[in-house]
Structures are given as structure tokens and as C-alpha cells.
Design a protein around this motif. Structure first.
Motif, PDB file in Angstrom:
ATOM      1  N   GLU A 163       0.819  -1.215   0.000  1.00 55.08           N
ATOM      2  CA  GLU A 163       0.000   0.000   0.000  1.00 55.08           C
ATOM      3  C   GLU A 163       0.853   1.264   0.000  1.00 55.08           C
ATOM      4  OE1 GLU A 163      -3.173   0.285   2.776  1.00 55.08           O
ATOM      5  OE2 GLU A 163      -3.976  -1.708   2.337  1.00 55.08           O
ATOM      6  N   ASN A 164       1.942   1.252   0.754  1.00 55.82           N
ATOM      7  CA  ASN A 164       2.784   2.441   0.846  1.00 55.82           C
ATOM      8  C   ASN A 164       3.933   2.441  -0.149  1.00 55.82           C
ATOM      9  OD1 ASN A 164       1.565   4.139   2.915  1.00 55.82           O
ATOM     10  ND2 ASN A 164       1.949   2.414   4.281  1.00 55.82           N
ATOM     11  N   ASP A 165       3.830   1.572  -1.149  1.00 60.01           N
ATOM     12  CA  ASP A 165       4.751   1.615  -2.287  1.00 60.01           C
ATOM     13  C   ASP A 165       4.229   2.540  -3.380  1.00 60.01           C
ATOM     14  OD1 ASP A 165       6.500  -0.170  -1.115  1.00 60.01           O
ATOM     15  OD2 ASP A 165       5.694  -1.921  -2.147  1.00 60.01           O
ATOM     16  N   VAL A 166       3.088   3.162  -3.144  1.00 58.43           N
ATOM     17  CA  VAL A 166       2.505   4.129  -4.084  1.00 58.43           C
ATOM     18  C   VAL A 166       2.005   5.336  -3.301  1.00 58.43           C
ATOM     19  CG1 VAL A 166       1.820   2.421  -5.806  1.00 58.43           C
ATOM     20  CG2 VAL A 166       0.226   3.021  -3.976  1.00 58.43           C
ATOM     21  N   TRP A 167       1.850   6.446  -4.014  1.00 60.46           N
ATOM     22  CA  TRP A 167       1.449   7.686  -3.336  1.00 60.46           C
ATOM     23  C   TRP A 167       0.021   7.643  -2.830  1.00 60.46           C
ATOM     24  CZ3 TRP A 167      -2.463  10.765  -5.355  1.00 60.46           C
ATOM     25  CH2 TRP A 167      -2.855  10.490  -6.682  1.00 60.46           C
ATOM     26  N   SER A 168      -0.841   6.854  -3.493  1.00 60.71           N
ATOM     27  CA  SER A 168      -2.225   6.714  -3.032  1.00 60.71           C
ATOM     28  C   SER A 168      -2.726   5.318  -3.366  1.00 60.71           C
ATOM     29  CB  SER A 168      -3.138   7.768  -3.673  1.00 60.71           C
ATOM     30  OG  SER A 168      -4.499   7.510  -3.339  1.00 60.71           O
ATOM     31  N   HIS A 169      -2.817   4.489  -2.382  1.00 62.60           N
ATOM     32  CA  HIS A 169      -3.278   3.114  -2.591  1.00 62.60           C
ATOM     33  C   HIS A 169      -4.682   3.084  -3.207  1.00 62.60           C
ATOM     34  CE1 HIS A 169      -4.209  -1.078  -1.870  1.00 62.60           C
ATOM     35  NE2 HIS A 169      -5.155  -0.765  -1.011  1.00 62.60           N
ATOM     36  N   LYS A 170      -5.582   3.864  -2.677  1.00 60.80           N
ATOM     37  CA  LYS A 170      -6.968   3.851  -3.154  1.00 60.80           C
ATOM     38  C   LYS A 170      -7.079   4.327  -4.595  1.00 60.80           C
ATOM     39  CE  LYS A 170      -9.244   4.316   1.341  1.00 60.80           C
ATOM     40  NZ  LYS A 170     -10.165   5.148   2.169  1.00 60.80           N
ATOM     41  N   GLN A 171      -6.333   5.379  -4.930  1.00 62.04           N
ATOM     42  CA  GLN A 171      -6.449   5.942  -6.273  1.00 62.04           C
ATOM     43  C   GLN A 171      -5.734   5.113  -7.337  1.00 62.04           C
ATOM     44  OE1 GLN A 171      -6.400  10.373  -6.676  1.00 62.04           O
ATOM     45  NE2 GLN A 171      -5.787  10.342  -4.521  1.00 62.04           N
ATOM     46  N   LEU A 172      -4.830   4.233  -6.913  1.00 64.90           N
ATOM     47  CA  LEU A 172      -4.072   3.459  -7.889  1.00 64.90           C
ATOM     48  C   LEU A 172      -4.492   1.986  -7.976  1.00 64.90           C
ATOM     49  CD1 LEU A 172      -2.268   6.043  -7.722  1.00 64.90           C
ATOM     50  CD2 LEU A 172      -0.352   4.546  -8.230  1.00 64.90           C
ATOM     51  N   LEU A 173      -5.551   1.624  -7.281  1.00 68.10           N
ATOM     52  CA  LEU A 173      -5.983   0.221  -7.298  1.00 68.10           C
ATOM     53  C   LEU A 173      -6.385  -0.271  -8.688  1.00 68.10           C
ATOM     54  CD1 LEU A 173      -7.998  -0.179  -3.970  1.00 68.10           C
ATOM     55  CD2 LEU A 173      -6.004  -1.499  -4.682  1.00 68.10           C
ATOM     56  N   LYS A 174      -6.772   0.645  -9.553  1.00 65.40           N
ATOM     57  CA  LYS A 174      -7.146   0.263 -10.911  1.00 65.40           C
ATOM     58  C   LYS A 174      -6.126   0.759 -11.931  1.00 65.40           C
ATOM     59  CE  LYS A 174     -12.117   0.032  -9.925  1.00 65.40           C
ATOM     60  NZ  LYS A 174     -13.475   0.513 -10.307  1.00 65.40           N
ATOM     61  N   ILE A 175      -4.943   1.130 -11.447  1.00 65.65           N
ATOM     62  CA  ILE A 175      -3.873   1.610 -12.315  1.00 65.65           C
ATOM     63  C   ILE A 175      -2.806   0.524 -12.441  1.00 65.65           C
ATOM     64  CG2 ILE A 175      -2.089   3.369 -12.645  1.00 65.65           C
ATOM     65  CD1 ILE A 175      -4.977   4.409 -12.909  1.00 65.65           C
ATOM     66  N   VAL A 176      -2.404   0.244 -13.677  1.00 61.58           N
ATOM     67  CA  VAL A 176      -1.393  -0.787 -13.918  1.00 61.58           C
ATOM     68  C   VAL A 176      -0.131  -0.474 -13.116  1.00 61.58           C
ATOM     69  CG1 VAL A 176       0.098  -1.842 -15.657  1.00 61.58           C
ATOM     70  CG2 VAL A 176      -2.291  -1.355 -16.204  1.00 61.58           C
ATOM     71  N   SER A 177       0.347  -1.483 -12.433  1.00 66.42           N
ATOM     72  CA  SER A 177       1.500  -1.513 -11.522  1.00 66.42           C
ATOM     73  C   SER A 177       1.064  -1.682 -10.071  1.00 66.42           C
ATOM     74  CB  SER A 177       2.438  -0.301 -11.617  1.00 66.42           C
ATOM     75  OG  SER A 177       1.917   0.806 -10.927  1.00 66.42           O
ATOM     76  N   HIS A 178      -0.234  -1.422  -9.795  1.00 70.58           N
ATOM     77  CA  HIS A 178      -0.696  -1.559  -8.408  1.00 70.58           C
ATOM     78  C   HIS A 178      -2.056  -2.249  -8.308  1.00 70.58           C
ATOM     79  CE1 HIS A 178      -0.338  -0.722  -4.152  1.00 70.58           C
ATOM     80  NE2 HIS A 178      -1.487  -0.083  -4.121  1.00 70.58           N
ATOM     81  N   THR A 179      -2.504  -2.864  -9.399  1.00 68.00           N
ATOM     82  CA  THR A 179      -3.776  -3.578  -9.334  1.00 68.00           C
ATOM     83  C   THR A 179      -3.609  -4.833  -8.480  1.00 68.00           C
ATOM     84  OG1 THR A 179      -3.341  -4.939 -11.291  1.00 68.00           O
ATOM     85  CG2 THR A 179      -4.374  -2.781 -11.656  1.00 68.00           C
ATOM     86  N   PRO A 180      -4.683  -5.299  -7.845  1.00 67.61           N
ATOM     87  CA  PRO A 180      -4.562  -6.470  -6.975  1.00 67.61           C
ATOM     88  C   PRO A 180      -3.988  -7.710  -7.660  1.00 67.61           C
ATOM     89  CG  PRO A 180      -6.620  -5.333  -6.523  1.00 67.61           C
ATOM     90  CD  PRO A 180      -6.009  -4.651  -7.711  1.00 67.61           C
ATOM     91  N   VAL A 181      -4.343  -7.940  -8.919  1.00 63.20           N
ATOM     92  CA  VAL A 181      -3.826  -9.139  -9.580  1.00 63.20           C
ATOM     93  C   VAL A 181      -2.310  -9.065  -9.738  1.00 63.20           C
ATOM     94  CG1 VAL A 181      -4.186  -8.272 -11.957  1.00 63.20           C
ATOM     95  CG2 VAL A 181      -4.186 -10.738 -11.506  1.00 63.20           C
ATOM     96  N   GLU A 182      -1.774  -7.870  -9.935  1.00 64.52           N
ATOM     97  CA  GLU A 182      -0.322  -7.699 -10.045  1.00 64.52           C
ATOM     98  C   GLU A 182       0.366  -7.800  -8.683  1.00 64.52           C
ATOM     99  OE1 GLU A 182       0.841  -4.366 -12.991  1.00 64.52           O
ATOM    100  OE2 GLU A 182      -1.212  -3.913 -12.351  1.00 64.52           O
ATOM    101  N   THR A 183      -0.151  -7.071  -7.704  1.00 62.62           N
ATOM    102  CA  THR A 183       0.494  -7.057  -6.392  1.00 62.62           C
ATOM    103  C   THR A 183       0.444  -8.433  -5.736  1.00 62.62           C
ATOM    104  OG1 THR A 183      -1.518  -6.284  -5.285  1.00 62.62           O
ATOM    105  CG2 THR A 183       0.009  -4.616  -6.084  1.00 62.62           C
ATOM    106  N   GLU A 184      -0.694  -9.126  -5.895  1.00 64.66           N
ATOM    107  CA  GLU A 184      -0.795 -10.479  -5.342  1.00 64.66           C
ATOM    108  C   GLU A 184       0.147 -11.437  -6.074  1.00 64.66           C
ATOM    109  OE1 GLU A 184      -4.954 -11.329  -5.675  1.00 64.66           O
ATOM    110  OE2 GLU A 184      -5.502  -9.738  -4.243  1.00 64.66           O
ATOM    111  N   GLY A 185       0.287 -11.231  -7.379  1.00 69.63           N
ATOM    112  CA  GLY A 185       1.193 -12.071  -8.158  1.00 69.63           C
ATOM    113  C   GLY A 185       2.631 -11.914  -7.717  1.00 69.63           C
ATOM    114  N   LEU A 186       3.062 -10.662  -7.525  1.00 71.35           N
ATOM    115  CA  LEU A 186       4.452 -10.433  -7.127  1.00 71.35           C
ATOM    116  C   LEU A 186       4.702 -10.924  -5.701  1.00 71.35           C
ATOM    117  CD1 LEU A 186       6.981  -9.217  -8.486  1.00 71.35           C
ATOM    118  CD2 LEU A 186       6.606  -7.187  -7.074  1.00 71.35           C
TER     119      LEU A 186
END
Length: 267
Positions: free
Chosen positions: A161-184
Motif C-alpha cells: 500500500e505504501n509503495d505508491v502515493w495513493s493506494h486507493k487511487q491506484l488500485l485500478k492503475i497498472v502496476s498496483h492492481t490487486p492481480v499484479e500485487t498479489e502475483g508479485l
């Protein structure tokens, strides 16, 4: 002795050799791992890099796109290049080096960015990214007997969550979507890797390595993401001294949008 190792998405090594020279002249890491060199092997500024004190250089280049390189003051052996997803992209290189009585496998990755739309049905680039991460799940930090491991690179995912400036605003932005973060996160878990940056900086704290070119004033806006990573096998965690993120390099002349990240080990 201290071993220093830097990872940096340079965004065209030929264009940005002046800032490579500036960085190396001041910080002098033992090993420099570059991503997105954007040149074929024969186009790489080999002599310039050797003149900076790096006689051992291994390359996996590609015309105009992608490409990774390892430049080292320490001899490199058993270099290997893997074609993830079988599409011919130059996104991985690894080699063995020895230090402090240890044999260490160093991986250097450039994971696909994934395009703008986080839907593989309409965006093949995003599908490619997910497939790439899926293949990475088989990569073990204990893959070779009597060999430690370090994995670095631009992984193009900010997993916490704190790897981005706004967790809520970037949840649907490539690089921080749940499928990506869960994958990594699964790559780390299955492979037995240790996320060294987050070992030293509590997950409650913001941590960035990338700031977009699109921001008029990147420093004031500070809308960063932690896309660059340094992982290791668990046995190297006790000898980790510190990790420095050179934020100021984002403000250098003709900068990359990523900054150098350097780990220091007591080896």
C-alpha cells in the motif's frame, strides 16, 4: 569488506551515459545492474563503461527496446539469459560472482510494464505482464546448492500500500492492481525471497523509486511508486547494511524516471 550493488532502469543507456558517469563517479558501486538499455549488444557503450572501472560486463540487448546489463568490478561467470514467455524479449540476465567466501547468483530483471488498461482481454500487454509474473513464481532463491541469490530490477509492480502515493487511487492503475500485487507477493513467497528494502523500511512508511515524466513538478507532487526492487535469499539478510534510494538523481539533467537503488552488504 562492503559489497555495493546498484539497480537502475536507465531508460536508454546511450542517451543517459552522462548521468551514469555522474553516479558512478560519486558512488562507485561494485556491481551496476541496468534495465531498459534500449540497444543491441554491439551498440552498448562498452568502452565507456570499462573506462569507469567495470571490466566485467554481460549484456542481453535488443534493438530499441528493453534490454538488461550487468557491469561489475568483480568477475562474473556462468551467465544465463532466459526468454520469459518465449516472445524473444531481452528482459533477464543472471550470473555468478564470488565474495566473502560465498557463491552468489545475481538475477537482473526488467518486467513488462503492462500498458495502460488492466484487462488482458482488451490489452495484450497486460496479459503478457501477468504471464511473465506467473513464470517468475517458479524462480527459487535456493535453486542452486551452496549458492546464495540476489534478484534486482525494475519489476514494474509496487506491491504494498505504501509503495505508491495513493493506494486507493491506484488500485485500478497498472502496476498496483490487486492481480499484479498479489502475483508479485506470490513470487516472493514461493521463491523464498526476502524483500530487502522493506526489511529496512517499515511497510507503514512511504517508499518510492520512480516518478512519472508526466508531472510538471515531480518533486513537489511526489506521486511516486516503488517499482525497483532488491531481493535476496534469507542467508544474505543478516549481512545487509543499508539500502540507499538516490532520489536526487530524478532531478539531474535528462534523467531517467527511475533512480538508482543501492544495497550494501558486509561481504
Amino acid at each position: 569488506m562492503v559489497l555495493s550493488l546498484t539497480t537502475w532502469n536507465i531508460n536508454s543507456v546511450r542517451l543517459r551515459m552522462p548521468i551514469v558517469e555522474r553516479f558512478v563517479g560519486t558512488y562507485r558501486p561494485d556491481i551496476l545492474c541496468l534495465q531498459e538499455i534500449k540497444c543491441q549488444n554491439h551498440e552498448f557503450p562498452l568502452e565507456a563503461m570499462q573506462a569507469l572501472g567495470y571490466p566485467h560486463i554481460i549484456l542481453h540487448g535488443q534493438k530499441g527496446y528493453h534490454g538488461v546489463a550487468i557491469a561489475s568490478k568483480i568477475p562474473l561467470t556462468e551467465d544465463h539469459r532466459r526468454d520469459f514467455c518465449g516472445v524473444g524479449d531481452s528482459r533477464h540476465i543472471s550470473a555468478i560472482f564470488e565474495r566473502g567466501g560465498r557463491r552468489i547468483r545475481l538475477h537482473n530483471f526488467y518486467v513488462p510494464a503492462g500498458g495502460d488498461e488492466p484487462d488482458r482481454t482488451i490489452n495484450p500487454k497486460f496479459g503478457h505482464k501477468l504471464d511473465f509474473v506467473e513464470e517468475m513464481k517458479a524462480l527459487s532463491a535456493a535453486a542452486e546448492p551452496d549458492t546464495s541469490a540476489i534478484l534486482v530490477g525494475d519489476l514494474n509492480i509496487a506491491p504494498l500500500e505504501n509503495d505508491v502515493w495513493s493506494h486507493k487511487q491506484l488500485l485500478k492503475i497498472v502496476s498496483h492492481t490487486p492481480v499484479e500485487t498479489e502475483g508479485l507477493t506470490e513470487v516472493i513467497r514461493r521463491g523464498g525471497w526476502v524483500d530487502l528494502m522493506r526489511e529496512l523500511v517499515d511497510p507503514s512508511q512511504k517508499l518510492y523509486t520512480w516518478w512519472s515524466y508526466r508531472a510538471k513538478d515531480w518533486d513537489a507532487a511526489d506521486r511516486g511508486r516503488r517499482l525497483d526492487h532488491i531481493w535476496s535469499s534469507p542467508d544474505l539478510r543478516p549481512v545487509l547494511q543499508r539500502i540507499d534510494i538516490l532520489r536526487e538523481a530524478r532531478g539531474w539533467d535528462k534523467p531517467s524516471d527511475h533512480v538508482p537503488v543501492t544495497a550494501y552488504f558486509d561481504l
